[in-house]
Design an enzyme around this catalytic site. Structure first.
Site, mmCIF file in Angstrom:
data_model
loop_
_atom_site.group_PDB
_atom_site.id
_atom_site.type_symbol
_atom_site.label_atom_id
_atom_site.label_comp_id
_atom_site.label_asym_id
_atom_site.label_seq_id
_atom_site.Cartn_x
_atom_site.Cartn_y
_atom_site.Cartn_z
ATOM 1 N N VAL A 121 2.533 -0.502 -1.661
ATOM 2 C CA VAL A 121 1.338 -1.478 -1.276
ATOM 3 C C VAL A 121 3.222 -2.563 -0.960
ATOM 4 O O VAL A 121 3.597 -2.856 -1.905
ATOM 5 C CB VAL A 121 0.348 -2.370 -2.401
ATOM 6 C CG1 VAL A 121 -0.046 -4.044 -1.809
ATOM 7 C CG2 VAL A 121 -0.302 -0.718 -2.826
ATOM 8 N N CYS A 122 2.646 -2.941 -0.169
ATOM 9 C CA CYS A 122 3.970 -4.198 1.156
ATOM 10 C C CYS A 122 3.136 -5.374 0.503
ATOM 11 O O CYS A 122 2.700 -5.685 1.942
ATOM 12 C CB CYS A 122 4.493 -3.678 2.113
ATOM 13 S SG CYS A 122 5.331 -5.298 2.688
ATOM 14 N N LEU A 123 3.259 -5.992 -0.641
ATOM 15 C CA LEU A 123 2.819 -7.190 -0.716
ATOM 16 C C LEU A 123 4.059 -7.971 -1.500
ATOM 17 O O LEU A 123 4.594 -7.751 -2.430
ATOM 18 C CB LEU A 123 2.002 -6.907 -1.982
ATOM 19 C CG LEU A 123 0.931 -8.679 -2.387
ATOM 20 C CD1 LEU A 123 0.283 -8.874 -0.638
ATOM 21 C CD2 LEU A 123 -0.172 -8.491 -3.533
#
Length: 185
Positions: A111-113
């Site tokens: 996840v790209c957060l």
């Protein structure tokens, strides 16, 4: 000086008595204490719920998000959380267990957060991450992608992106990639 030694001996005797009585003297780690506070302060949106696969291991849990609007409406997305011993100084490890056609989630579940990586600060909580993940499902960000192909489609052809999301959520192929059904309805 003599009093100090007698206090030390009393403590040892007390610990030995506790062990002999079968009393568990195990202390909670800083990560467990902070996580417990985060969970007690949690304000879950109605579209989210938490599951504990192993009730004895509260530091590993699943978040289920079922968006009620946006591209991913009526999907059911599972995220695994692993809280390490360095929490809250280190961000939790979060993976999406549901394969999803999304610019900010790759096919391996990464996840790209930003708050899970470079923008993590110890003042952030589990609640912050949950709202961040929910926002990613409501408003995918094509400017910071992990799945570059999905980001490109979102930027260039929003209608095709929506069709690809629907196809993937119903269970089927988008290009050569197969997606399991994740619609809850």
């Amino acid at each position: 000086m003599l009093k100090l030694f007698s206090l030390k001996q009393e403590k040892k005797d007390g610990e030995a008595a506790g062990k002999n009585a079968g009393v568990n003297q195990k202390r909670a780690s800083a990560a467990q204490l902070r996580f417990t506070k985060d969970i007690n302060d949690l304000n879950l949106p109605k579209t989210c719920r938490i599951e504990y696969p192993d009730p004895d291991d509260i530091l590993n849990f699943k978040l289920v998000i079922t968006p009620d609007e946006g591209f991913y409406k009526n999907g059911r997305f599972y995220f695994s959380f692993k809280i390490g011993p360095g929490y809250p100084h280190d961000a939790p490890k979060v993976k999406c267990e549901t394969m999803v056609y999304h610019p900010n989630i790759d096919l391996e579940g990464n996840v790209c957060l930003n708050i899970l990586r470079e923008d993590w600060k110890p003042v952030l909580t589990i609640n912050s991450i949950i709202y961040g993940l929910q926002f990613l499902l409501l408003e995918p960000n094509p400017d910071d992608p992990l799945n570059k192909e999905a980001a490109e489609v979102l930027q260039n052809n929003r209608r095709l992106f929506e069709q690809n999301v629907n196809k993937s959520m119903r269970g089927g192929y988008v290009g050569s990639q197969y997606f399991e059904r994740c619609l809850q309805v």
